[in-house]
Design an enzyme around this catalytic site. Structure first.
Site, PDB file in Angstrom:
ATOM      1  CB  CYS A 115      -2.343  -9.460  28.170  1.00  8.75           C
ATOM      2  SG  CYS A 115      -3.599  -8.396  27.452  1.00  8.75           S
ATOM      3  CG  HIS A 248      -2.865 -13.402  27.029  1.00  3.70           C
ATOM      4  ND1 HIS A 248      -3.963 -13.114  27.811  1.00  3.70           N
ATOM      5  CD2 HIS A 248      -2.823 -12.443  26.063  1.00  3.70           C
ATOM      6  CE1 HIS A 248      -4.554 -12.040  27.331  1.00  3.70           C
ATOM      7  NE2 HIS A 248      -3.885 -11.616  26.270  1.00  3.70           N
ATOM      8  CG  ASN A 278      -7.343 -10.475  25.445  1.00  5.74           C
ATOM      9  OD1 ASN A 278      -7.067 -10.598  26.638  1.00  5.74           O
ATOM     10  ND2 ASN A 278      -6.495  -9.983  24.564  1.00  5.74           N
TER      11      ASN A 278
HETATM   12  N1  ACO Z   1     -16.109  -7.453  12.057  1.00  5.29           N
HETATM   13  C1  ACO Z   1     -16.088  -7.431  10.715  1.00  5.29           C
HETATM   14  N2  ACO Z   1     -15.097  -6.859  10.018  1.00  5.29           N
HETATM   15  C2  ACO Z   1     -14.089  -6.309  10.698  1.00  5.29           C
HETATM   16  C3  ACO Z   1     -14.050  -6.297  12.089  1.00  5.29           C
HETATM   17  C4  ACO Z   1     -15.106  -6.900  12.772  1.00  5.29           C
HETATM   18  N3  ACO Z   1     -15.172  -6.966  14.133  1.00  5.29           N
HETATM   19  N4  ACO Z   1     -12.935  -5.670  12.487  1.00  5.29           N
HETATM   20  C5  ACO Z   1     -12.269  -5.314  11.376  1.00  5.29           C
HETATM   21  N5  ACO Z   1     -12.981  -5.687  10.281  1.00  5.29           N
HETATM   22  C6  ACO Z   1     -12.637  -5.500   8.887  1.00  5.29           C
HETATM   23  C7  ACO Z   1     -11.690  -4.362   8.650  1.00  5.29           C
HETATM   24  O1  ACO Z   1     -12.415  -3.137   8.557  1.00  5.29           O
HETATM   25  C8  ACO Z   1     -11.047  -4.728   7.361  1.00  5.29           C
HETATM   26  O2  ACO Z   1     -11.932  -4.435   6.305  1.00  5.29           O
HETATM   27  P1  ACO Z   1     -11.372  -3.902   4.897  1.00  5.29           P
HETATM   28  O3  ACO Z   1     -10.503  -5.018   4.368  1.00  5.29           O
HETATM   29  O4  ACO Z   1     -12.610  -3.685   4.120  1.00  5.29           O
HETATM   30  O5  ACO Z   1     -10.584  -2.668   5.218  1.00  5.29           O
HETATM   31  C9  ACO Z   1     -10.967  -6.258   7.422  1.00  5.29           C
HETATM   32  O6  ACO Z   1     -11.917  -6.649   8.441  1.00  5.29           O
HETATM   33  C10 ACO Z   1      -9.614  -6.783   7.771  1.00  5.29           C
HETATM   34  O7  ACO Z   1      -9.094  -6.031   8.879  1.00  5.29           O
HETATM   35  P2  ACO Z   1      -7.731  -6.394   9.502  1.00  5.29           P
HETATM   36  O8  ACO Z   1      -7.466  -5.510  10.685  1.00  5.29           O
HETATM   37  O9  ACO Z   1      -6.690  -6.470   8.440  1.00  5.29           O
HETATM   38  O10 ACO Z   1      -8.037  -7.862  10.036  1.00  5.29           O
HETATM   39  P3  ACO Z   1      -7.034  -8.977  10.443  1.00  5.29           P
HETATM   40  O11 ACO Z   1      -7.177 -10.119   9.544  1.00  5.29           O
HETATM   41  O12 ACO Z   1      -5.661  -8.455  10.749  1.00  5.29           O
HETATM   42  O13 ACO Z   1      -7.657  -9.412  11.832  1.00  5.29           O
HETATM   43  C11 ACO Z   1      -7.328  -9.180  14.191  1.00  5.29           C
HETATM   44  C12 ACO Z   1      -7.756  -8.479  12.904  1.00  5.29           C
HETATM   45  C13 ACO Z   1      -8.298 -10.310  14.495  1.00  5.29           C
HETATM   46  C14 ACO Z   1      -7.377  -8.175  15.328  1.00  5.29           C
HETATM   47  C15 ACO Z   1      -5.898  -9.740  13.988  1.00  5.29           C
HETATM   48  O14 ACO Z   1      -5.026  -8.747  13.543  1.00  5.29           O
HETATM   49  C16 ACO Z   1      -5.371 -10.347  15.216  1.00  5.29           C
HETATM   50  O15 ACO Z   1      -5.742 -11.439  15.581  1.00  5.29           O
HETATM   51  N6  ACO Z   1      -4.433  -9.652  15.884  1.00  5.29           N
HETATM   52  C17 ACO Z   1      -3.957 -10.063  17.176  1.00  5.29           C
HETATM   53  C18 ACO Z   1      -4.430  -9.048  18.090  1.00  5.29           C
HETATM   54  C19 ACO Z   1      -4.961  -9.610  19.371  1.00  5.29           C
HETATM   55  O16 ACO Z   1      -5.346 -10.736  19.544  1.00  5.29           O
HETATM   56  N7  ACO Z   1      -4.949  -8.694  20.289  1.00  5.29           N
HETATM   57  C20 ACO Z   1      -5.400  -8.988  21.600  1.00  5.29           C
HETATM   58  C21 ACO Z   1      -4.871  -7.988  22.496  1.00  5.29           C
HETATM   59  S1  ACO Z   1      -3.169  -8.095  22.574  1.00  5.29           S
HETATM   60  C22 ACO Z   1      -2.800  -9.231  23.597  1.00  5.29           C
HETATM   61  O17 ACO Z   1      -3.603  -9.621  24.392  1.00  5.29           O
HETATM   62  C23 ACO Z   1      -1.475  -9.732  23.547  1.00  5.29           C
END
Ligand code: ACO
Length: 321
Positions: A115, A248, A278
């Site tokens: 990225c 990004h 993304n």
């Molecule tokens: N829809 C519904 N529920 C979901 C989904 C979905 N698509 N995905 C995960 N869940 C659920 C999980 O199963 C979990 O359920 P549980 O509590 O019953 O176990 C719950 O949601 C919470 O999951 P987490 O992984 O803890 O969710 P979090 O609040 O951390 O959000 C996210 C996840 C959005 C990916 C967050 O961590 C984030 O924004 N991270 C940044 C990552 C990113 O943007 N990466 C892009 C690529 S990297 C880059 O480009 C630099």
């Protein structure tokens, strides 16, 4: 003094938007509310199975070349940032050069920094131009990330999309790129990776994107704010002298947290992630081109482009548009 100046921008998103509700309709166990609340993403574009990164790159490139008021034959360097190339080889850049009908052209190569790829590519092209060896570079970010997503993993597949963005960067006596800063720390590779390879005719390892979302979030906010301070400090520019931060486009919450750490209001942050998710290396030039075409980004303004991605890699380019 030779500067490298953005002469034109272009971008391309394939097909129609696929909304969060469309993903639910396709059987993914998610909701518009969950995706939008955590990421700001409302839709993404997904290329048809036979559409490749070089095709998306071509569409973005012809728009950038037209905006720059030049011809493909005037381009003497092509750098394509991609993690989803058409082939193992030749490079997507060489395939793009052929699509553009450039015969006996200058160097064409791919650059892999996930990225952060576009920031790396722009900084690399700048060095070629400032050295006097090249006059006009086509710098592209192009991705078909839908190919490396595990559509059974709802925690990653909802976040990404396909697309391309491009700029023509040319030698000029006017600024221009003012400063660049690039970094990597490969020890963080396990938190975001596609840990597979082609070996003797089959895939070994895992060919899908794997991510520790929370670790990525924290890392991204820290390095995006640090590198923004680093690159502005190189020219003694206070952060509030920026007209636009173009980060990004991974996640609106990463952008908000970065803006907050930098003391920059969201009114100065270009965010297009809602429309295309993304798109990895394509996301910075996509956001830039959208903001140029809708009139927000104007000539003479100071822009800070910055990215973070797998590797981990991160980097920033400060420029006067
Ligand atoms: N829809 C519904 N529920 C979901 C989904 C979905 N698509 N995905 C995960 N869940 C659920 C999980 O199963 C979990 O359920 P549980 O509590 O019953 O176990 C719950 O949601 C919470 O999951 P987490 O992984 O803890 O969710 P979090 O609040 O951390 O959000 C996210 C996840 C959005 C990916 C967050 O961590 C984030 O924004 N991270 C940044 C990552 C990113 O943007 N990466 C892009 C690529 S990297 C880059 O480009 C630099």
């Amino acid at each position: 003094m030779i500067y490298a100046r953005v002469a034109g921008t272009g971008s391309f998103l394939p097909g129609n938007p696929v909304t969060n509700d469309d993903l639910v309709a396709r059987g993914i166990d998610t909701s518009d509310e969950w995706i939008a609340e955590r990421t700001g993403i409302r839709a993404r574009h997904l290329a048809e199975p036979d559409v490749t990164a070089s095709q998306l790159a071509y569409e973005a490139s012809i728009r950038a070349i037209e905006a720059a008021g030049c011809q493909p034959a005037d381009i003497d360097l092509i750098i394509v940032a991609t993690s989803t190339p058409d082939y193992i080889f030749p490079s997507t850049a060489a395939l793009l050069q052929a699509r553009l009908g450039i015969a006996n052209g200058g160097a064409a190569f791919d650059l892999q920094a996930v990225c952060t790829g576009f920031a790396y590519a722009l900084a690399t092209a700048e060095k070629f131009i400032r050295s006097g060896s090249n006059k006009r570079a086509l710098v592209v970010g192009a991705e078909v990330f839908s190919r490396i997503l595990d559509w059974n993993d709802r925690s990653t597949c909802v976040l990404f999309g396909d697309g391309a963005g491009a700029v023509v960067l040319e030698a000029s006596d006017k600024p221009g790129i003012l400063a660049t800063a690039l970094h990597a720390d490969g020890s963080h590779n396990p938190i975001l990776c596609v840990p597979g390879q082609v070996n003797r005719g089959s895939v070994t390892g895992d060919p899908f994107l794997r991510m520790d979302g929370q670790a990525v979030f924290k890392f991204a906010v820290r390095v995006l704010s640090d590198v923004a301070r680093e690159v502005t400090a190189q020219v003694g520019m206070p952060i509030d002298a920026l007209d636009w931060l173009i980060p990004h486009q991974a996640n609106i919450r990463i952008m908000q947290a970065t803006g907050k750490r930098l003391g920059l209001p969201m009114e100065k942050v270009i965010a297009t992630v809602a429309q295309h998710g993304n798109t990895s290396a394509a996301s910075i030039p996509l956001a830039l081109d959208h903001a140029v075409r809708d009139g927000r980004v104007q000539r003479g303004q100071r822009l800070l482009l910055e990215g973070v991605g797998g590797g981990f890699t991160w980097g920033a380019v400060l420029l006067e548009f």
